[in-house]
Design a protein around this motif. Structure first.
Motif, PDB file in Angstrom:
ATOM      1  N   UNK A  68       0.953  -1.257   0.041  1.00  0.00           N
ATOM      2  CA  UNK A  68       0.091  -0.062  -0.074  1.00  0.00           C
ATOM      3  C   UNK A  68       0.954   1.419   0.012  1.00  0.00           C
ATOM      4  N   UNK A  69       2.028   1.182   0.119  1.00  0.00           N
ATOM      5  CA  UNK A  69       2.976   2.355   0.102  1.00  0.00           C
ATOM      6  C   UNK A  69       3.535   3.030  -1.126  1.00  0.00           C
ATOM      7  N   UNK A  70       3.090   4.206  -1.252  1.00  0.00           N
ATOM      8  CA  UNK A  70       3.411   5.024  -2.548  1.00  0.00           C
ATOM      9  C   UNK A  70       4.972   5.280  -2.566  1.00  0.00           C
ATOM     10  N   UNK A  71       5.313   5.980  -3.339  1.00  0.00           N
ATOM     11  CA  UNK A  71       6.709   6.196  -3.465  1.00  0.00           C
ATOM     12  C   UNK A  71       7.435   6.930  -2.220  1.00  0.00           C
ATOM     13  N   UNK A  72       8.685   6.366  -1.842  1.00  0.00           N
ATOM     14  CA  UNK A  72       9.096   6.833  -0.442  1.00  0.00           C
ATOM     15  C   UNK A  72       9.449   8.334  -0.516  1.00  0.00           C
ATOM     16  N   UNK A  73       9.648   8.925   0.520  1.00  0.00           N
ATOM     17  CA  UNK A  73      10.021  10.397   0.449  1.00  0.00           C
ATOM     18  C   UNK A  73      11.655  10.516   0.439  1.00  0.00           C
ATOM     19  N   UNK A  74      12.200   9.316   1.014  1.00  0.00           N
ATOM     20  CA  UNK A  74      13.641   9.243   1.002  1.00  0.00           C
ATOM     21  C   UNK A  74      13.879   8.026   1.175  1.00  0.00           C
ATOM     22  N   UNK A  75      15.185   7.494   0.541  1.00  0.00           N
ATOM     23  CA  UNK A  75      15.870   6.436   0.457  1.00  0.00           C
ATOM     24  C   UNK A  75      17.384   6.541   0.917  1.00  0.00           C
ATOM     25  N   UNK A  76      17.809   5.791   1.864  1.00  0.00           N
ATOM     26  CA  UNK A  76      19.166   6.040   2.308  1.00  0.00           C
ATOM     27  C   UNK A  76      19.650   4.894   2.023  1.00  0.00           C
ATOM     28  N   UNK A  77      20.909   4.777   1.241  1.00  0.00           N
ATOM     29  CA  UNK A  77      21.747   3.714   0.832  1.00  0.00           C
ATOM     30  C   UNK A  77      23.279   3.668   1.208  1.00  0.00           C
ATOM     31  N   UNK A  78      24.098   2.688   1.183  1.00  0.00           N
ATOM     32  CA  UNK A  78      25.426   2.548   1.388  1.00  0.00           C
ATOM     33  C   UNK A  78      26.058   2.044   0.034  1.00  0.00           C
ATOM     34  N   UNK A  79      27.425   1.582   0.135  1.00  0.00           N
ATOM     35  CA  UNK A  79      27.922   1.137  -0.903  1.00  0.00           C
ATOM     36  C   UNK A  79      28.858   0.300  -0.383  1.00  0.00           C
ATOM     37  N   UNK A  80      28.950  -0.934  -0.889  1.00  0.00           N
ATOM     38  CA  UNK A  80      29.737  -2.113  -0.592  1.00  0.00           C
ATOM     39  C   UNK A  80      31.045  -1.718  -1.513  1.00  0.00           C
ATOM     40  N   UNK A  81      32.167  -2.652  -0.877  1.00  0.00           N
ATOM     41  CA  UNK A  81      33.384  -2.375  -1.518  1.00  0.00           C
ATOM     42  C   UNK A  81      33.382  -3.112  -3.322  1.00  0.00           C
ATOM     43  N   UNK A  82      32.306  -3.999  -3.318  1.00  0.00           N
ATOM     44  CA  UNK A  82      32.163  -4.488  -4.730  1.00  0.00           C
ATOM     45  C   UNK A  82      31.171  -3.846  -5.330  1.00  0.00           C
ATOM     46  N   UNK A  83      30.718  -2.851  -4.854  1.00  0.00           N
ATOM     47  CA  UNK A  83      29.663  -1.912  -5.588  1.00  0.00           C
ATOM     48  C   UNK A  83      28.200  -2.313  -5.460  1.00  0.00           C
ATOM     49  N   UNK A  84      28.185  -3.283  -4.324  1.00  0.00           N
ATOM     50  CA  UNK A  84      26.745  -3.390  -4.073  1.00  0.00           C
ATOM     51  C   UNK A  84      26.062  -2.387  -3.218  1.00  0.00           C
ATOM     52  N   UNK A  85      24.668  -2.260  -3.384  1.00  0.00           N
ATOM     53  CA  UNK A  85      23.927  -1.457  -2.347  1.00  0.00           C
ATOM     54  C   UNK A  85      22.798  -2.302  -1.785  1.00  0.00           C
ATOM     55  N   UNK A  86      22.362  -1.898  -0.456  1.00  0.00           N
ATOM     56  CA  UNK A  86      21.372  -2.736  -0.023  1.00  0.00           C
ATOM     57  C   UNK A  86      21.810  -4.110   0.137  1.00  0.00           C
ATOM     58  N   UNK A  87      21.250  -5.124  -0.151  1.00  0.00           N
ATOM     59  CA  UNK A  87      21.750  -6.545  -0.474  1.00  0.00           C
ATOM     60  C   UNK A  87      21.696  -6.977  -1.915  1.00  0.00           C
ATOM     61  N   UNK A  88      21.995  -6.041  -2.747  1.00  0.00           N
ATOM     62  CA  UNK A  88      22.062  -6.209  -4.210  1.00  0.00           C
ATOM     63  C   UNK A  88      23.303  -6.485  -4.681  1.00  0.00           C
ATOM     64  N   UNK A  89      23.721  -7.919  -4.686  1.00  0.00           N
ATOM     65  CA  UNK A  89      25.181  -8.010  -4.794  1.00  0.00           C
ATOM     66  C   UNK A  89      25.393  -8.757  -6.219  1.00  0.00           C
TER      67      UNK A  89
END
Ligand code: 6PG
Length: 231
Positions: free
Chosen positions: A125-146
């Protein structure tokens, strides 16, 4: 992969980055609450955001209008020290009066498949988020998208996906898909430390990184310190 609009903001030190990041989050939240009476934010995991979260915990935000989600979670028991939700709770959320029902933890303790299924239901039920915070792994992943895994870039990708055999322990996780992380009014990446400089260089030269698969209409802001930026 859609073409990402990416704006880089470089700070002399990690502490400068943390101060600016906390104020940016506070400013975006205040504006969202002014505009539509609520603020939805997706939190980044890992270590980098911890000092930012600690700074937020002492800021005079209108916490009753905050709705908190998580970009990913490790499949370990609820309350486990390795949980991204544990880090957020101990550094910030446990110290501010956000209504508990407005903190939406990923049920990753139920395993990657079931946790992803349940979080898809929660996000439906959630519309677009107002804000998404993300990091960056040493292999270029973000969140758990490896690398070498599904990132869920297609427009009809599920909101949350199961991750197994991740290259960063623990191997089993739940992650928001690249498509769902891209459904945001604003996206802030936080990148600090020389260990990230290779990933930053690859990102800036068009490398195949999940961080580059985050393509909100308004583009993304990357807040990096000089050591990550390779200055
Ligand atoms: C996780 C995070 C992951 C993290 C990066 C950077 O579960 O670890 O979601 O994507 O943001 O790996 O981690 P650091 O901030 O600890 O370097």
């Amino acid at each position: 992969m859609n073409s990402q609009i990416c704006r880089w903001h470089i700070y002399p030190t990690a502490q400068n980055l943390e101060i600016n990041a906390a104020h940016a989050i506070f400013r975006i939240a205040s504006q969202a609450i002014l505009e539509h009476g609520a603020f939805s934010i997706v939190l980044a995991g890992g270590n980098t955001p911890k000092a930012i979260y600690q700074r937020l915990s002492v800021m005079p935000a209108d916490w009753r209008h905050w709705h908190v989600y998580f970009g990913d979670e490790r499949c370990v028991p609820d309350g486990h020290a390795e949980r991204n939700s544990s880090m957020a709770l101990t550094s910030w959320l446990g110290h501010v009066p956000i209504p508990p029902q407005q903190i939406h933890v990923i049920p990753a303790e139920n395993g990657p498949q079931e946790g992803a299924r349940e979080y898809c239901v929660a996000l439906n039920p959630i519309e677009d988020f107002d804000l998404v915070l993300l990091g960056l792994g040493e292999d270029g992943h973000t969140a758990s998208l490896f690398p070498g895994h599904e990132w869920g870039v297609e427009a009809d990708a599920p909101a949350a996906i199961a991750v197994t055999h991740a290259s960063k322990s623990p191997g089993n996780r739940v992650s928001l898909s690249a498509a769902r992380l891209s459904r945001a009014r604003q996206v802030l990446f936080f990148v600090a430390g020389a260990s990230k400089s290779a990933a930053v260089k690859s990102w800036r030269s068009g490398g195949e990184l999940s961080a580059r698969a985050i393509c909100p209409p308004g583009g993304v802001e990357v807040l990096a310190d000089e050591s990550a930026f390779g200055v």
